[in-house]
Design a protein around this motif. Structure first.
Motif, PDB file in Angstrom:
ATOM      1  N   LEU A  64     -74.281  56.957  35.630  1.00  0.00           N
ATOM      2  CA  LEU A  64     -75.018  58.097  35.070  1.00  0.00           C
ATOM      3  C   LEU A  64     -74.108  59.285  34.761  1.00  0.00           C
ATOM      4  CD1 LEU A  64     -78.197  57.923  37.337  1.00  0.00           C
ATOM      5  CD2 LEU A  64     -78.101  57.456  34.883  1.00  0.00           C
ATOM      6  N   ILE A  65     -73.020  59.424  35.493  1.00  0.00           N
ATOM      7  CA  ILE A  65     -72.103  60.546  35.273  1.00  0.00           C
ATOM      8  C   ILE A  65     -71.062  60.223  34.207  1.00  0.00           C
ATOM      9  CG2 ILE A  65     -70.304  61.966  36.342  1.00  0.00           C
ATOM     10  CD1 ILE A  65     -73.153  62.673  37.213  1.00  0.00           C
ATOM     11  N   ASN A  66     -70.619  58.971  34.162  1.00  0.00           N
ATOM     12  CA  ASN A  66     -69.465  58.607  33.332  1.00  0.00           C
ATOM     13  C   ASN A  66     -69.690  58.902  31.854  1.00  0.00           C
ATOM     14  OD1 ASN A  66     -67.055  57.425  32.434  1.00  0.00           O
ATOM     15  ND2 ASN A  66     -67.229  55.729  33.870  1.00  0.00           N
ATOM     16  N   TYR A  67     -70.670  58.252  31.247  1.00  0.00           N
ATOM     17  CA  TYR A  67     -70.875  58.439  29.805  1.00  0.00           C
ATOM     18  C   TYR A  67     -71.380  59.843  29.493  1.00  0.00           C
ATOM     19  CZ  TYR A  67     -72.788  58.049  25.114  1.00  0.00           C
ATOM     20  OH  TYR A  67     -73.079  58.265  23.794  1.00  0.00           O
ATOM     21  N   ALA A  68     -72.275  60.360  30.342  1.00  0.00           N
ATOM     22  CA  ALA A  68     -72.826  61.691  30.088  1.00  0.00           C
ATOM     23  C   ALA A  68     -71.720  62.740  30.003  1.00  0.00           C
ATOM     24  CB  ALA A  68     -73.826  62.057  31.188  1.00  0.00           C
ATOM     25  N   SER A  69     -70.786  62.711  30.956  1.00  0.00           N
ATOM     26  CA  SER A  69     -69.697  63.690  30.963  1.00  0.00           C
ATOM     27  C   SER A  69     -68.730  63.446  29.814  1.00  0.00           C
ATOM     28  CB  SER A  69     -68.951  63.634  32.303  1.00  0.00           C
ATOM     29  OG  SER A  69     -69.809  63.977  33.377  1.00  0.00           O
TER      30      SER A  69
ATOM     31  N   GLY B 189     -74.931  64.770  33.603  1.00  0.00           N
ATOM     32  CA  GLY B 189     -75.600  63.620  34.200  1.00  0.00           C
ATOM     33  C   GLY B 189     -76.194  63.867  35.574  1.00  0.00           C
ATOM     34  N   LEU B 190     -75.998  65.059  36.133  1.00  0.00           N
ATOM     35  CA  LEU B 190     -76.464  65.337  37.495  1.00  0.00           C
ATOM     36  C   LEU B 190     -77.977  65.214  37.622  1.00  0.00           C
ATOM     37  CD1 LEU B 190     -76.006  66.308  40.403  1.00  0.00           C
ATOM     38  CD2 LEU B 190     -76.093  68.666  39.540  1.00  0.00           C
ATOM     39  N   GLU B 191     -78.712  65.748  36.657  1.00  0.00           N
ATOM     40  CA  GLU B 191     -80.173  65.717  36.742  1.00  0.00           C
ATOM     41  C   GLU B 191     -80.687  64.280  36.863  1.00  0.00           C
ATOM     42  OE1 GLU B 191     -84.065  67.398  34.313  1.00  0.00           O
ATOM     43  OE2 GLU B 191     -82.288  66.785  33.197  1.00  0.00           O
ATOM     44  N   GLU B 192     -80.122  63.369  36.077  1.00  0.00           N
ATOM     45  CA  GLU B 192     -80.552  61.979  36.141  1.00  0.00           C
ATOM     46  C   GLU B 192     -80.218  61.363  37.493  1.00  0.00           C
ATOM     47  OE1 GLU B 192     -82.402  60.385  33.875  1.00  0.00           O
ATOM     48  OE2 GLU B 192     -82.453  62.232  32.691  1.00  0.00           O
ATOM     49  N   CYS B 193     -79.103  61.766  38.110  1.00  0.00           N
ATOM     50  CA  CYS B 193     -78.751  61.289  39.446  1.00  0.00           C
ATOM     51  C   CYS B 193     -79.778  61.736  40.484  1.00  0.00           C
ATOM     52  CB  CYS B 193     -77.363  61.794  39.841  1.00  0.00           C
ATOM     53  SG  CYS B 193     -76.010  61.092  38.881  1.00  0.00           S
ATOM     54  N   ILE B 194     -80.173  62.998  40.406  1.00  0.00           N
ATOM     55  CA  ILE B 194     -81.154  63.513  41.363  1.00  0.00           C
ATOM     56  C   ILE B 194     -82.506  62.829  41.156  1.00  0.00           C
ATOM     57  CG2 ILE B 194     -82.355  65.576  42.161  1.00  0.00           C
ATOM     58  CD1 ILE B 194     -79.345  65.415  42.873  1.00  0.00           C
ATOM     59  N   LYS B 195     -82.872  62.559  39.922  1.00  0.00           N
ATOM     60  CA  LYS B 195     -84.118  61.829  39.647  1.00  0.00           C
ATOM     61  C   LYS B 195     -84.094  60.437  40.253  1.00  0.00           C
ATOM     62  CE  LYS B 195     -85.587  64.132  35.366  1.00  0.00           C
ATOM     63  NZ  LYS B 195     -85.852  63.944  33.907  1.00  0.00           N
ATOM     64  N   LEU B 196     -82.947  59.769  40.176  1.00  0.00           N
ATOM     65  CA  LEU B 196     -82.817  58.450  40.805  1.00  0.00           C
ATOM     66  C   LEU B 196     -82.965  58.552  42.311  1.00  0.00           C
ATOM     67  CD1 LEU B 196     -81.951  55.425  40.911  1.00  0.00           C
ATOM     68  CD2 LEU B 196     -79.586  56.257  41.022  1.00  0.00           C
ATOM     69  N   ILE B 197     -82.249  59.490  42.917  1.00  0.00           N
ATOM     70  CA  ILE B 197     -82.261  59.627  44.376  1.00  0.00           C
ATOM     71  C   ILE B 197     -83.657  59.986  44.885  1.00  0.00           C
ATOM     72  CG2 ILE B 197     -81.414  61.124  46.239  1.00  0.00           C
ATOM     73  CD1 ILE B 197     -78.728  61.164  44.588  1.00  0.00           C
TER      74      ILE B 197
ATOM     75  N   LEU C 180     -64.673  57.562  30.847  1.00  0.00           N
ATOM     76  CA  LEU C 180     -64.042  58.691  31.532  1.00  0.00           C
ATOM     77  C   LEU C 180     -63.215  58.225  32.725  1.00  0.00           C
ATOM     78  CD1 LEU C 180     -63.601  61.695  32.013  1.00  0.00           C
ATOM     79  CD2 LEU C 180     -65.812  61.794  33.158  1.00  0.00           C
ATOM     80  N   GLY C 181     -63.651  57.201  33.440  1.00  0.00           N
ATOM     81  CA  GLY C 181     -62.918  56.736  34.612  1.00  0.00           C
ATOM     82  C   GLY C 181     -63.335  57.427  35.887  1.00  0.00           C
ATOM     83  N   VAL C 182     -64.653  57.649  36.050  1.00  0.00           N
ATOM     84  CA  VAL C 182     -65.179  58.248  37.284  1.00  0.00           C
ATOM     85  C   VAL C 182     -65.013  57.256  38.436  1.00  0.00           C
ATOM     86  CG1 VAL C 182     -67.291  59.046  38.425  1.00  0.00           C
ATOM     87  CG2 VAL C 182     -66.790  59.742  36.075  1.00  0.00           C
ATOM     88  N   VAL C 183     -64.644  57.757  39.608  1.00  0.00           N
ATOM     89  CA  VAL C 183     -64.485  56.916  40.794  1.00  0.00           C
ATOM     90  C   VAL C 183     -65.335  57.476  41.938  1.00  0.00           C
ATOM     91  CG1 VAL C 183     -62.215  56.061  40.161  1.00  0.00           C
ATOM     92  CG2 VAL C 183     -62.404  58.162  41.504  1.00  0.00           C
TER      93      VAL C 183
END
Length: 649
Positions: free
Chosen positions: A190-195, A108-116, A494-497
């Motif tokens: 973006l990280i939770n479901y992807a991972s 999910g990192l790529e989608e995070c960078i695209k958002l930022i 996943l339970g990302v915090v």
């Protein structure tokens, strides 16, 4: 830099994809003039010589520990805002591996960078925020929202597709506190479901084995269009080979696979529905004018193959051929075949009636003729990619014989069928019986590699059924997996915090009666230490300015919260995990975002480096996550300093 990066794949991923309380906190930060609060001296002028590095150095002696940390934490004062220097830092991580396992795949990192890279509010979005917040909010806040972006934000992260473990920061986000908090919800989302789904895919791959083809068939059962698109992308990253999702194939370049449904098979009634019966040879040199008759001739041969001696003699007598049947059954079968082919040409209806009554033996009797017509139709449409669903009526008595007749006709014209798909029944048994049938045909008719014809299985598969099939023994080459894979049926989240670990260079800790929820404070560096056999041994977190672990030099690795769990490690290789993927205004080197295929290769390689006991389904060995000795001491001092002291009455 922002202009060079496309926006998120999903157009719904905008600055509004967040929780309301992120905006209420942003307003409160702004109201208290704290929204850009990234420039505060940690200590009063008398103590501004101290840095986090000197704090860690002071931990070498207990007296220094009590003096410096007590003094530093309890005598912090803030000069005027114009003098402030520093940053706000959050860690994004998870607390427990999913699915009862001991590893997770970071995605999910790529989608995070695209958002930022594209984070800006539109006027329409600001108008909606203004209408949603209390009318008492000052207009100046909305002017502030108009001018913010992520140019002051830095993102350090583990490379996407890496194998990761609890407590280790997947991402470190640095920047103005209000902006970073507005990023919290979308980044976690973006990280939770992807991972989670990438990990699910990796677990299915591990159980299936490296040699099997894994096909993601989950679009129709996924949680909406976004769940379907994301599942296809991250299942491919986690080790699947292809998807049925055409949109994902276009967006991400994932190979597509698919055949036909039961509806296609049952939609045909008779051969009269096939209007174009001709088919060119694979090399285009010749044309078979009646492919249907060629298939029917092969079906006759297959039916004859199932006759025993008594049945062969009976048929021979029916033709008046009695002179050598007793001595040579094979020769008699050939003679019968020649006579039957003549009958096909001159008396087809009489022949059909005769075959139905006399020549049905072995493992199958009369095959379903509408199924045969459907297979012929599909083969005429896709002679180079013929793969048939064989369980619409009866796998062994109809589907497999019909498939083989069509495949052998294609073979005569230079084509090679891809295989069959089993979508119901006892998959282990049916795959083994199908393989025997294919091998017998290869042996009897000298058809090269027909015994290796592909067998694909579907039908609500999951990790447990794959494991059960392995234990039973099967001949399946490929698995089509859908519902349990894309919905992550075994664990929904996943339970990302997202936790504050430092503000204005002052470390912060989140405490809890549940030790697993205690955060690890301050800006950290993270390393993976490898042993002499090449396997990862432990991940370790250190303070930012601590010297990094060195190859061949012993280092003490401590459990973050359990003082009795500690071990010395002499690493044979050291890998730093956190790298910069969005530099903000810092100008530091930025890692390149790799294409999906390269991320997939990284994932497969990293999974291959893990010890098998960490990967197994049942009772996997926990992977060790540790902190340095100095960071351990600092965590527990800060813990004691922040925790209220009770009083007994």
């Amino acid at each position: 830099m922002a202009a060079a990066i496309d926006g998120p794949t999903n157009p719904m991923v905008t600055p509004l994809l967040t929780d309301l309380y992120q905006f209420t906190m942003a307003y409160a930060y702004w109201k208290s003039a704290k929204h850009n609060d990234r420039a505060v001296y940690l200590f009063a002028p008398l103590f501004n010589r101290f840095t986090l590095s000197s704090i860690f150095d002071s931990l070498n002696c207990i007296s220094s520990l009590h003096f410096h940390l007590g003094l530093l934490i309890n005598t912090t004062t803030y000069p005027e805002r114009s003098d402030r220097i520093g940053a706000t830092r959050f860690d994004l991580y998870f607390r427990k591996n999913p699915f009862g396992g001991e590893y997770t795949v970071f995605a999910g990192l790529e989608e995070c960078i695209k958002l930022i890279a594209n984070f800006r509010f539109t006027e329409d979005e600001i108008s909606f925020i203004q209408a949603s917040l209390p009318s008492s909010c000052e207009v100046g806040f909305y002017d502030y929202l108009r001018q913010i972006d992520c140019s002051d934000v830095e993102i350090h992260a583990i490379s996407e597709g890496s194998v990761v473990f609890p407590k280790i920061p997947l991402m470190r986000i640095e920047g103005p506190v209000a902006v970073v908090q507005l990023l919290e919800t979308p980044l976690v989302n973006l990280i939770n479901y992807a991972s989670l789904v990438a990990t699910n895919a990796a677990r299915h791959r591990f159980v299936a084995g490296k040699s099997k083809l894994l096909l993601e068939f989950g679009l129709r059962r996924a949680q909406g269009p976004d769940g379907g698109i994301g599942a296809s992308k991250y299942c491919y990253m986690g080790g699947f080979d292809a998807t049925s999702n055409v949109a994902a194939g276009k967006l991400f370049g994932i190979p597509l696979r698919g055949t036909h449904s039961h509806a296609f098979v049952s939609s045909f009634m008779s051969s009269d529905e096939i209007t174009e019966k001709s088919l060119k040879n694979s090399d285009g040199s010749n044309v078979c004018e009646d492919f249907v008759s060629l298939v029917q001739a092969w079906l006759i041969k297959l039916e004859l193959r199932n006759l025993d001696m008594e049945e062969t003699a009976y048929v021979a007598l029916s033709f008046g051929e009695v002179h050598f049947w007793f001595y040579d059954v094979v020769a008699m079968k050939k003679l019968i075949l020649y006579r039957l082919v003549d009958m096909v040409e001159v008396e087809k209806e009489g022949y059909d009636a005769f075959m139905r009554s006399q020549l049905l033996g072995g493992i199958f009797g009369e095959t379903n003729q509408s199924e045969l017509v459907a297979f012929i139709s599909y083969a005429l449409a896709f002679p180079k990619n013929f793969l048939a669903l064989v369980d619409t009526y009866d796998v062994m008595r109809s589907g497999i014989p019909n498939f083989c007749a069509v495949s052998l006709a294609l073979y005569d014209l230079g084509y090679k069928a891809l295989g069959v798909r089993l979508d119901s029944g006892d998959l282990a048994y049916l795959s083994c019986e199908s393989r025997k049938f294919f091998q017998a045909i290869e042996k009897e008719f000298k058809v090269t590699d027909f015994g290796k014809t592909g067998i694909t299985a579907s039908n609500d598969l999951n990790e447990e059924t794959l494991d059960a099939l392995n234990k039973q023994g099967h001949e399946i080459d490929a698995f089509g997996i859908g519902t349990h894979l894309v919905t992550c049926y075994a664990q929904p989240a996943l339970g990302v915090v997202f936790k504050l670990v430092e503000i204005n260079n002052q470390p912060r800790i989140k405490l809890s009666e549940d030790v697993s929820k205690v955060s690890i404070p301050c800006k950290k560096r993270c390393y993976r230490l490898y042993g002499k056999e090449g396997y990862p041994l432990v991940d370790i977190m250190t303070g930012e300015n601590e010297p990094p672990p060195k190859v061949g030099v012993r280092i003490l690795c401590r459990h973050p919260f359990n003082e009795s769990k500690r071990a010395y490690v002499v690493p044979q290789r050291v890998e730093e995990l956190l790298k910069c993927f969005w530099p903000g205004r810092s100008g530091i080197y930025t890692e390149e975002l790799l294409p999906l295929k390269a991320i997939r290769e990284r994932c497969i390689n990293q999974l291959g480096q893990m010890r098998s006991d960490h990967m197994r389904r049942l009772n996997p060995t926990p992977y060790k996550v540790s902190v340095s000795a100095k960071l351990y001491d600092f965590i527990h001092f800060l813990w004691l300093n922040e925790a209220p002291v009770g009083e007994l009455q």
